[in-house]
Design a protein around this motif. Structure first.
Motif, PDB file in Angstrom:
ATOM      1  N   ASP A 150       0.852  -1.180   0.000  1.00 27.37           N
ATOM      2  CA  ASP A 150       0.000   0.000   0.000  1.00 27.37           C
ATOM      3  C   ASP A 150       0.894   1.238   0.000  1.00 27.37           C
ATOM      4  O   ASP A 150       1.681   1.442   0.920  1.00 27.37           O
ATOM      5  N   VAL A 151       0.789   2.062  -1.055  1.00 24.32           N
ATOM      6  CA  VAL A 151       1.651   3.239  -1.157  1.00 24.32           C
ATOM      7  C   VAL A 151       0.880   4.529  -0.871  1.00 24.32           C
ATOM      8  O   VAL A 151       1.403   5.624  -1.102  1.00 24.32           O
ATOM      9  N   SER A 152      -0.340   4.407  -0.358  1.00 26.01           N
ATOM     10  CA  SER A 152      -1.191   5.586  -0.173  1.00 26.01           C
ATOM     11  C   SER A 152      -0.607   6.587   0.831  1.00 26.01           C
ATOM     12  O   SER A 152      -0.928   7.773   0.786  1.00 26.01           O
ATOM     13  N   MET A 153       0.247   6.105   1.741  1.00 27.60           N
ATOM     14  CA  MET A 153       0.817   7.013   2.749  1.00 27.60           C
ATOM     15  C   MET A 153       2.097   7.685   2.263  1.00 27.60           C
ATOM     16  O   MET A 153       2.662   8.518   2.963  1.00 27.60           O
ATOM     17  N   LEU A 154       2.563   7.352   1.061  1.00 24.72           N
ATOM     18  CA  LEU A 154       3.809   7.923   0.561  1.00 24.72           C
ATOM     19  C   LEU A 154       3.561   9.279  -0.092  1.00 24.72           C
ATOM     20  O   LEU A 154       2.574   9.469  -0.800  1.00 24.72           O
ATOM     21  N   GLU A 155       4.471  10.211   0.132  1.00 25.67           N
ATOM     22  CA  GLU A 155       4.363  11.551  -0.435  1.00 25.67           C
ATOM     23  C   GLU A 155       5.245  11.741  -1.666  1.00 25.67           C
ATOM     24  O   GLU A 155       4.903  12.498  -2.567  1.00 25.67           O
ATOM     25  N   SER A 156       6.378  11.055  -1.686  1.00 26.93           N
ATOM     26  CA  SER A 156       7.370  11.315  -2.721  1.00 26.93           C
ATOM     27  C   SER A 156       6.920  10.807  -4.087  1.00 26.93           C
ATOM     28  O   SER A 156       6.227   9.799  -4.202  1.00 26.93           O
ATOM     29  N   LYS A 157       7.382  11.517  -5.114  1.00 29.79           N
ATOM     30  CA  LYS A 157       7.166  11.096  -6.497  1.00 29.79           C
ATOM     31  C   LYS A 157       8.499  10.766  -7.165  1.00 29.79           C
ATOM     32  O   LYS A 157       8.561  10.562  -8.375  1.00 29.79           O
ATOM     33  N   LYS A 158       9.555  10.710  -6.364  1.00 28.22           N
ATOM     34  CA  LYS A 158      10.880  10.368  -6.871  1.00 28.22           C
ATOM     35  C   LYS A 158      11.391   9.138  -6.129  1.00 28.22           C
ATOM     36  O   LYS A 158      11.297   9.064  -4.910  1.00 28.22           O
ATOM     37  N   MET A 159      11.952   8.196  -6.879  1.00 28.40           N
ATOM     38  CA  MET A 159      12.446   6.960  -6.268  1.00 28.40           C
ATOM     39  C   MET A 159      13.872   6.680  -6.719  1.00 28.40           C
ATOM     40  O   MET A 159      14.167   6.675  -7.921  1.00 28.40           O
ATOM     41  N   ILE A 160      14.747   6.434  -5.740  1.00 28.06           N
ATOM     42  CA  ILE A 160      16.057   5.848  -6.025  1.00 28.06           C
ATOM     43  C   ILE A 160      15.977   4.381  -5.636  1.00 28.06           C
ATOM     44  O   ILE A 160      15.839   4.047  -4.456  1.00 28.06           O
ATOM     45  N   CYS A 161      16.041   3.523  -6.629  1.00 29.13           N
ATOM     46  CA  CYS A 161      16.040   2.077  -6.396  1.00 29.13           C
ATOM     47  C   CYS A 161      17.492   1.632  -6.288  1.00 29.13           C
ATOM     48  O   CYS A 161      18.332   2.038  -7.094  1.00 29.13           O
ATOM     49  N   LEU A 162      17.788   0.801  -5.309  1.00 30.14           N
ATOM     50  CA  LEU A 162      19.165   0.316  -5.110  1.00 30.14           C
ATOM     51  C   LEU A 162      19.383  -1.047  -5.754  1.00 30.14           C
ATOM     52  O   LEU A 162      20.360  -1.729  -5.440  1.00 30.14           O
ATOM     53  N   ASP A 163      18.498  -1.434  -6.655  1.00 35.19           N
ATOM     54  CA  ASP A 163      18.556  -2.758  -7.284  1.00 35.19           C
ATOM     55  C   ASP A 163      19.132  -2.640  -8.691  1.00 35.19           C
ATOM     56  O   ASP A 163      18.436  -2.794  -9.696  1.00 35.19           O
ATOM     57  N   ASN A 164      20.418  -2.352  -8.752  1.00 32.80           N
ATOM     58  CA  ASN A 164      21.179  -2.234  -9.992  1.00 32.80           C
ATOM     59  C   ASN A 164      22.446  -3.052  -9.780  1.00 32.80           C
ATOM     60  O   ASN A 164      22.678  -3.548  -8.679  1.00 32.80           O
ATOM     61  N   MET A 165      23.287  -3.200 -10.807  1.00 31.35           N
ATOM     62  CA  MET A 165      24.498  -4.000 -10.651  1.00 31.35           C
ATOM     63  C   MET A 165      25.708  -3.376 -11.339  1.00 31.35           C
ATOM     64  O   MET A 165      26.761  -3.997 -11.394  1.00 31.35           O
ATOM     65  N   ASN A 166      25.535  -2.155 -11.889  1.00 31.90           N
ATOM     66  CA  ASN A 166      26.604  -1.550 -12.662  1.00 31.90           C
ATOM     67  C   ASN A 166      26.848  -0.106 -12.232  1.00 31.90           C
ATOM     68  O   ASN A 166      25.973   0.745 -12.405  1.00 31.90           O
ATOM     69  N   GLU A 167      28.018   0.165 -11.725  1.00 31.15           N
ATOM     70  CA  GLU A 167      28.377   1.514 -11.298  1.00 31.15           C
ATOM     71  C   GLU A 167      28.248   2.531 -12.427  1.00 31.15           C
ATOM     72  O   GLU A 167      27.823   3.673 -12.214  1.00 31.15           O
ATOM     73  N   GLU A 168      28.619   2.136 -13.645  1.00 35.22           N
ATOM     74  CA  GLU A 168      28.667   3.088 -14.750  1.00 35.22           C
ATOM     75  C   GLU A 168      27.317   3.302 -15.423  1.00 35.22           C
ATOM     76  O   GLU A 168      27.206   4.081 -16.365  1.00 35.22           O
ATOM     77  N   GLU A 169      26.273   2.632 -14.936  1.00 37.14           N
ATOM     78  CA  GLU A 169      24.963   2.716 -15.565  1.00 37.14           C
ATOM     79  C   GLU A 169      23.910   3.285 -14.614  1.00 37.14           C
ATOM     80  O   GLU A 169      23.861   2.925 -13.434  1.00 37.14           O
ATOM     81  N   LEU A 170      23.066   4.150 -15.138  1.00 41.62           N
ATOM     82  CA  LEU A 170      21.867   4.598 -14.451  1.00 41.62           C
ATOM     83  C   LEU A 170      20.683   3.985 -15.186  1.00 41.62           C
ATOM     84  O   LEU A 170      20.480   4.240 -16.374  1.00 41.62           O
TER      85      LEU A 170
END
Length: 479
Positions: free
Chosen positions: A155-175
């Motif tokens: 349930d995301v109804s209590m969240l205010e932010s519209k920006k997300m940084i996901c930490l589920d990546n595997m490459n330093e040189e890639e966004l």
């Protein structure tokens, strides 16, 4: 851009602590307890739902004037893979983590840096009173590596932010600013039994030593698939010698490129020497096909004891072989830069006395092309009378214009002194589900270099972790 860099001792501390906690998909209670207690001990508002998803809220630092907030997101579970000779019990035992040179590794198992490093980074940020940041909404989900049920149900109804940084990546040189959707298939093939003649013997064929890996990130690296190769080999043998399949098993999960496959088949006693020679030649064929990562690949055969005189009959044997031959595996379609856009991974095969199950997944960044592949699969289902189960994971299409992503790119260039690779990644991330629930969501995935994820060779670069941690802090400071 010169900054006062923050060391990563806190990140490493939390990673070591969570590595002691079993956290296989679907059994995240203990790691959820740890994260919840972490929040309570620091008087941070925490919500835990019935699925074991957790959201922790932290107010902005007193010297931060931003009126915005930011989501930091990761998943609590990990892919549980181990070496064939390992007795590690992922349900009861933590990981044996150690450092070798620049790398964090685990003894004989996956490291769980996917996504344990993400957990550790978020906990270190939440624990710090020295990092300048806006209001943080930290999200920890469950079952990402299997069904993504956590992201589906949260349930995301209590969240205010519209920006997300996901930490589920595997490459330093890639966004990563977009991610693939996926469809997961399970074929159930009815098998008919057959009594074996007295002049038949049972042999076991092994195809192992493949490197394996992540079925999205590594699917284009030509690492091969032993389940697919087993189908090809059995087809070759059946054409010449009329074999009868008794058992076939290999792989463990649809999101993992398998490393081994085994089959037990009945053959005529007089054919054993010729079949052995065929297998020696097939071993050479695979090594010619897989130019890299082939030093450990081995195709073997041996006689084994039979506990009864039954196997699948010739029709079932042929049906299984044909299905394995006809299911495509690997990259199906790629862009002009050779990035995969549609792919398929045959991840697992197993059988009971009366049924054979084949599990595989399609990943796609282009749904219109994926449909052509799915049409081919539908034809296989009809042709062979297969019972099919199917589920779907949502993808995320990035915004054409994003001030947030532009800012992340600019900070990256200032810190790393090089432009990042901005990629619509061929990996399924939970952003697909969050994007559906939060239509205005701006998403980016960031992480240090993690190599050979989803395999026992998984390792995380410590020097890369330090750089990425400081890069994330710069982003938080500038929101």
């Amino acid at each position: 851009m010169k900054i006062k860099e923050i060391d990563i001792s806190e990140v490493l501390k939390y990673f070591y602590e969570i590595s002691k906690i079993p956290r296989m998909s679907g059994k995240e209670e203990k790691i959820a307890d740890y994260v919840e207690n972490f929040a309570k001990e620091r008087n941070l508002k925490c919500i835990r739902d019935i699925h074991n998803n957790i959201i922790i809220f932290k107010d902005s630092t007193k010297w931060n004037n931003s009126e915005e907030s930011i989501m930091l997101q990761c998943h609590l579970d990990m892919v549980c893979e181990k070496e064939e000779n390992s007795n590690h019990d992922f349900e009861k035992e933590g990981l044996e983590v150690y450092i070798e040179g620049d790398y964090i590794k685990a003894k004989n198992t996956t490291l769980g840096a996917d996504n344990g490093i993400g957990i550790a980074i978020i906990l270190a940020i939440l624990n710090s009173n020295k990092i300048n940041h806006p209001k943080i909404e930290a999200i920890f989900t469950v079952e990402e590596e299997t069904t993504m049920e956590g992201a589906k149900q949260i349930d995301v109804s209590m969240l205010e932010s519209k920006k997300m940084i996901c930490l589920d990546n595997m490459n330093e040189e890639e966004l990563w600013i977009g991610c693939a959707g996926a469809k997961i298939f399970e074929y159930e093939i009815e098998g008919n039994q057959h009594k074996i003649r007295e002049d038949n013997i049972l042999i076991k064929i092994g195809i192992n030593g493949f490197r394996g890996g992540h079925s999205g990130k590594d699917i284009s690296k030509n690492r091969g698939n032993p389940i697919k190769e087993m189908g090809n080999l059995l087809d070759k043998l059946n054409t010449k010698y009329n074999i009868f399949l008794k058992n076939i098993y290999g792989g463990r999960k649809v999101n993992v490129i398998p490393r081994e496959c085994y089959s037990e088949v009945y053959i005529r006693y007089d054919d054993f020497d010729r079949i052995s020679q065929e297998i020696i030649e097939y071993n050479k064929t695979i090594k010619r096909k897989i130019i890299n990562d082939n030093e450990n690949i081995k195709v073997s055969v041996k006689k084994i004891e039979q506990n009864d005189n039954y196997s699948f009959n010739s029709n079932t044997t042929k049906k299984v072989i044909n299905i394995l031959k006809e299911i495509k595996n690997g990259v199906y379609y790629e862009d002009k830069y050779s990035n995969p856009l549609v792919s398929l991974n045959i991840g697992k095969i197993e059988n009971t006395k009366n049924e054979i199950k084949i599990s595989f997944s399609i990943r796609t960044n282009r749904s219109e092309i994926e449909q052509k592949l799915e049409d081919d699969l539908d034809n296989i289902v009809i042709k062979y009378g297969i019972q099919e189960r199917k589920s779907e994971l949502s993808g995320y299409e990035h915004k054409e214009r994003s001030i947030f992503i532009d800012k992340c790119k600019a900070i990256y260039k200032g810190y790393f002194e090089v432009n990042p690779k901005v990629i619509d990644m061929h990996i399924c991330l939970e952003a697909g589900f969050f994007g559906k629930k939060i239509p205005e969501l701006d998403f980016i995935a960031i992480a240090p270099n993690i190599y050979d994820a989803h395999s026992p060779k998984e390792r995380c670069s410590i020097s890369s972790l330090k750089k990425i941690y400081n890069y994330i802090i710069l982003i938080l400071n500038d929101i």
